[in-house]
Scaffold this motif. Structure first.
Motif, PDB file in Angstrom:
ATOM      1  N   ASP A 140      42.307  46.175  39.318  1.00 16.17           N
ATOM      2  CA  ASP A 140      41.968  45.194  40.059  1.00 16.17           C
ATOM      3  C   ASP A 140      42.109  44.086  39.629  1.00 16.17           C
ATOM      4  N   ILE A 141      42.958  43.478  39.300  1.00 11.13           N
ATOM      5  CA  ILE A 141      43.704  42.830  38.812  1.00 11.13           C
ATOM      6  C   ILE A 141      44.943  42.633  38.996  1.00 11.13           C
ATOM      7  N   ALA A 142      45.277  41.454  40.420  1.00 14.37           N
ATOM      8  CA  ALA A 142      46.149  41.081  40.831  1.00 14.37           C
ATOM      9  C   ALA A 142      47.102  39.961  40.286  1.00 14.37           C
ATOM     10  N   TYR A 143      48.577  40.026  40.105  1.00 13.05           N
ATOM     11  CA  TYR A 143      49.212  38.962  39.088  1.00 13.05           C
ATOM     12  C   TYR A 143      50.141  38.543  39.950  1.00 13.05           C
ATOM     13  N   ALA A 159      40.317  40.005  41.815  1.00 11.45           N
ATOM     14  CA  ALA A 159      40.557  38.927  41.599  1.00 11.45           C
ATOM     15  C   ALA A 159      42.063  38.772  41.782  1.00 11.45           C
ATOM     16  N   ILE A 160      43.131  38.106  42.533  1.00 13.49           N
ATOM     17  CA  ILE A 160      43.865  37.157  42.258  1.00 13.49           C
ATOM     18  C   ILE A 160      44.479  36.348  41.431  1.00 13.49           C
ATOM     19  N   ILE A 161      45.637  36.151  40.679  1.00 18.09           N
ATOM     20  CA  ILE A 161      45.887  35.422  39.630  1.00 18.09           C
ATOM     21  C   ILE A 161      47.482  35.381  40.424  1.00 18.09           C
ATOM     22  N   ILE A 162      47.321  33.728  40.860  1.00 19.10           N
ATOM     23  CA  ILE A 162      48.320  32.829  41.582  1.00 19.10           C
ATOM     24  C   ILE A 162      49.302  32.124  39.881  1.00 19.10           C
ATOM     25  N   ASP A 163      50.588  32.427  39.585  1.00 13.09           N
ATOM     26  CA  ASP A 163      51.089  31.397  38.079  1.00 13.09           C
ATOM     27  C   ASP A 163      51.689  30.256  38.989  1.00 13.09           C
ATOM     28  N   MET A 164      50.833  29.429  38.907  1.00 15.24           N
ATOM     29  CA  MET A 164      51.793  27.952  39.184  1.00 15.24           C
ATOM     30  C   MET A 164      52.459  27.129  38.211  1.00 15.24           C
ATOM     31  N   LEU A 185      46.838  32.805  30.729  1.00 12.90           N
ATOM     32  CA  LEU A 185      46.388  33.920  30.952  1.00 12.90           C
ATOM     33  C   LEU A 185      45.313  34.552  30.276  1.00 12.90           C
ATOM     34  N   GLU A 186      45.372  34.724  29.335  1.00 16.45           N
ATOM     35  CA  GLU A 186      43.977  35.896  29.139  1.00 16.45           C
ATOM     36  C   GLU A 186      42.740  35.447  29.280  1.00 16.45           C
ATOM     37  N   LYS A 187      42.397  33.661  29.697  1.00 12.33           N
ATOM     38  CA  LYS A 187      41.678  33.267  29.851  1.00 12.33           C
ATOM     39  C   LYS A 187      41.542  33.724  30.839  1.00 12.33           C
ATOM     40  N   ALA A 188      41.793  33.623  31.573  1.00 13.30           N
ATOM     41  CA  ALA A 188      42.001  33.948  33.713  1.00 13.30           C
ATOM     42  C   ALA A 188      41.294  35.050  33.962  1.00 13.30           C
ATOM     43  N   ILE A 189      41.883  36.410  32.962  1.00 12.21           N
ATOM     44  CA  ILE A 189      41.483  37.170  33.108  1.00 12.21           C
ATOM     45  C   ILE A 189      39.969  37.503  32.412  1.00 12.21           C
ATOM     46  N   ALA A 190      40.121  37.051  31.613  1.00 10.42           N
ATOM     47  CA  ALA A 190      38.668  37.422  31.310  1.00 10.42           C
ATOM     48  C   ALA A 190      37.255  36.161  31.907  1.00 10.42           C
ATOM     49  N   PHE A 191      37.960  35.887  33.005  1.00  6.73           N
ATOM     50  CA  PHE A 191      37.009  34.677  33.922  1.00  6.73           C
ATOM     51  C   PHE A 191      37.240  35.951  35.031  1.00  6.73           C
ATOM     52  N   ALA A 192      38.135  36.868  35.370  1.00  7.14           N
ATOM     53  CA  ALA A 192      38.362  37.593  36.296  1.00  7.14           C
ATOM     54  C   ALA A 192      37.557  38.833  36.619  1.00  7.14           C
ATOM     55  N   ASN A 193      37.196  38.816  35.200  1.00  5.31           N
ATOM     56  CA  ASN A 193      36.670  40.231  34.418  1.00  5.31           C
ATOM     57  C   ASN A 193      34.586  39.798  34.738  1.00  5.31           C
ATOM     58  N   ARG A 194      34.425  38.165  34.539  1.00  7.90           N
ATOM     59  CA  ARG A 194      33.225  38.409  34.374  1.00  7.90           C
ATOM     60  C   ARG A 194      32.360  38.088  35.644  1.00  7.90           C
TER      61      ARG A 194
END
Length: 586
Positions: A390-393, A416-421, A576-585
């Motif tokens: 359930d987390i897209a990149y 959650a969608i993570i866009i790597d800019m 990215l690890e921090k972003a994933i942790a935030f997505a799972n919060r």
């Protein structure tokens, strides 16, 4: 403005930021072909190897008056005078002036000889952000007659197409500097042409650089400080390094300078390097990847090594030497630029002091030709993947817009969608295209300014009709409702920063990472300086909707995360690890 016009602006930016220096400037030279005045066979006849304090002050004022008349006086704007040659005619008189009264009389006679123009009153049709700063024209400096003459010149009617500059088009409102002779035969110009180089660039920035007010050092002080450097430059290398220091003064990450790709300075930096990449963690130079990582050869550089000295020169010393010549909007981006070339050398071996873990050691390693020393990072990174169920990149640097619909059908189902800019979009239409899936209404996200040829030094906000086409999202109820997380760092520059501004319009957007490059807005066509030196700078101002600055500051992350030495050593992507942790919060 039509939407395809915005695409053209974005396209030129994309080409600029992804090409090499030589290809970039070659592309722009073709796109904006300009007529230049042929260089004379002889020099300026100005002989000068040093200047005293009075001559410095006089040369400062000469440069300012020369540039003011170039852009403000309609006679000069016609192009019937060779304004470079006119400078060389008056410069000996200024250098020989016994006092300020004689200097001012010389300048008055020169300006008066241009005649008068038609006086007019121009009403501003757009909201103005900055008015021209002409406070330097005053009786205390120039006396009554000269200051009144110069101020009267500001009232003359000016056409939008000056011989030396125009705003390129309504769709692309960049300053386009034209009819500037390159003087290609003068690889090491004489003192007159060196000062012409300084004056030409300084006045372009003075009247057409939208971010002059953000500079740490006043632009007036910069002119005074650079006079001696250009006068005393003893050879081609010294002249070109003076130019490099000059363009670095405007603190703009968009600045590119052609001389770094020319043989003299390319070899000066070094044609060899070890097969390793370097990043800065704070002020520490750290190996991010090495070809030796595969074998874990302890005699070579390895990922996570801190480089403390290179050929017995400390990193701190190297930074002090290189920072003045490194053009970037802020310190982290300067370090990023320096890191790219930090290990360049002309020696076949390199002596290094490194810190590996807690141990400090000396190693001697072989260097390779640049092409053979390239170490690719993240080359196999896909344009899209699911980090979990359930987390897209999304990786815009690899993503093709034609594939976006099929990708978003999957991504829209995730929480959650993570866009790597931390990259530059492969296609600049990505931002607006993905915005149609992410946001349920069309929203403005920035303000932009352009300069003026009819009133040089003025910067006005672009019209509402222009900005109507620069929005993100569309009116729909079928839009993404989950978390949008955007990654950023010092590699996030220009259109990528504009993308962050656009993404921030969403209520569920969070930016994770560190300070961006701080260079927003389109770049100018090539600026040509004596010796056929070419450079560019940001030509359109970009601001938040409330009018606050983005230049040099960049886009501030909501959650700040910077890589650590331990994380690099362990091959972690801590952002990215921090972003994933935030997505799972929750």
């Amino acid at each position: 403005m039509k939407k395809q016009s915005l695409s053209l602006i974005s396209l030129t930016k994309s080409i600029f930021l992804t090409c090499s220096i030589s290809l970039t400037l070659s592309f722009f030279s073709t796109l904006y072909a300009q007529t230049t005045t042929a260089a004379p066979s002889t020099g300026s006849s100005i002989t000068l190897s040093q200047v005293n304090s009075q001559q410095t002050e006089d040369l400062v004022l000469l440069g300012k008056v020369w540039g003011f008349l170039k852009y403000y006086h309609p006679k000069v704007a016609e192009g019937t005078l060779n304004w470079d040659e006119e400078l060389f005619k008056v410069m000996p008189q200024i250098l020989a002036a016994k006092d300020k009264n004689q200097r001012n009389l010389t300048l008055y006679t020169w300006a008066k000889s241009l005649g008068e123009g038609h006086t007019t009153v121009v009403k501003d049709t757009l909201a103005v952000r900055y008015q021209p700063n002409l406070s330097w024209i005053n009786p205390k400096t120039f006396g009554n007659e000269l200051s009144q003459l110069l101020l009267k010149t500001t009232t003359y009617e000016r056409k939008p197409d000056n011989h030396y500059v125009k705003i390129y088009s309504e769709d692309m409102p960049l300053p386009y500097f034209k009819n500037e002779a390159p003087y290609s035969s003068f690889k090491y110009p004489d003192a007159g042409y060196r000062l012409l180089s300084l004056y030409r660039y300084w006045n372009m920035v003075e009247y057409f650089y939208p971010y002059k007010t953000t500079l740490k050092e006043s632009w007036d002080s910069t002119l005074k400080g650079l006079i001696s450097s250009f006068v005393t430059a003893k050879d081609e290398m010294a002249y070109k390094l003076s130019v490099a220091a000059m363009v670095a003064k405007i603190q703009d990450s968009h600045v590119v300078l052609s001389i770094w790709a020319e043989p003299l300075l390319y070899e000066f930096q070094g044609k060899l390097k070890p097969a390793a990449n370097v990043v800065f963690v704070g002020s520490k130079a750290v190996v991010s990847k090495s070809l030796a990582d595969a074998t874990n050869d302890a005699k070579e550089l390895l990922r996570g090594d801190e480089i403390m000295s290179i050929n017995h020169q400390s990193i701190e010393t190297i930074l002090k030497e290189r920072l003045p010549y490194t053009a970037a909007s802020n310190y982290p981006t300067q370090l990023s630029r320096i890191a790219t070339n930090l290990l360049r050398t002309n020696d076949t071996v390199m002596n290094l002091t490194i810190k590996r873990g807690d141990a400090v050691k000396e190693i001697t390693i072989k260097t390779l030709p640049w092409v053979k020393a390239i170490v690719k990072e993240n080359e196999n990174e896909p344009s899209f993947k699911l980090l979990s169920s359930d987390i897209a990149y999304l990786h815009p640097g690899k993503l093709q817009v034609k594939n976006l619909d099929s990708i978003m059908k999957i991504a829209m189902k995730s929480k959650a969608i993570i866009i790597d800019m931390r990259t530059y979009p492969r296609e600049t239409m990505f931002t607006m295209a993905v915005g149609n899936y992410l946001f349920g209404k069309s929203s403005a996200f920035c303000k932009m300014t352009k300069g003026s040829v009819t009133k040089p030094g003025q910067f006005s906000y672009l019209s509402d009709s222009y900005m109507e086409n620069i929005k993100i999202g569309k009116d729909t109820s079928d839009y993404y409702k989950g978390k949008l997380i955007v990654l950023a760092n010092e590699s996030t520059q220009s259109f990528a920063e504009m993308s962050l501004m656009a993404f921030k319009t969403g209520p569920n957007t969070t930016i994770v990472g560190s300070q961006t490059a701080g260079a927003d807005g389109n770049v100018t066509p090539p600026i040509i300086l004596p010796g056929n030196i070419r450079t560019v700078f940001t030509g359109i101002g970009m601001y938040h909707l409330d009018g606050s600055e983005t230049q040099r500051i960049g886009i501030v992350p909501d959650i700040e995360v910077k890589p650590s030495i331990a994380g690099i050593k362990n091959g972690q992507d801590e952002v990215l690890e921090k972003a994933i942790a935030f997505a799972n919060r929750n």
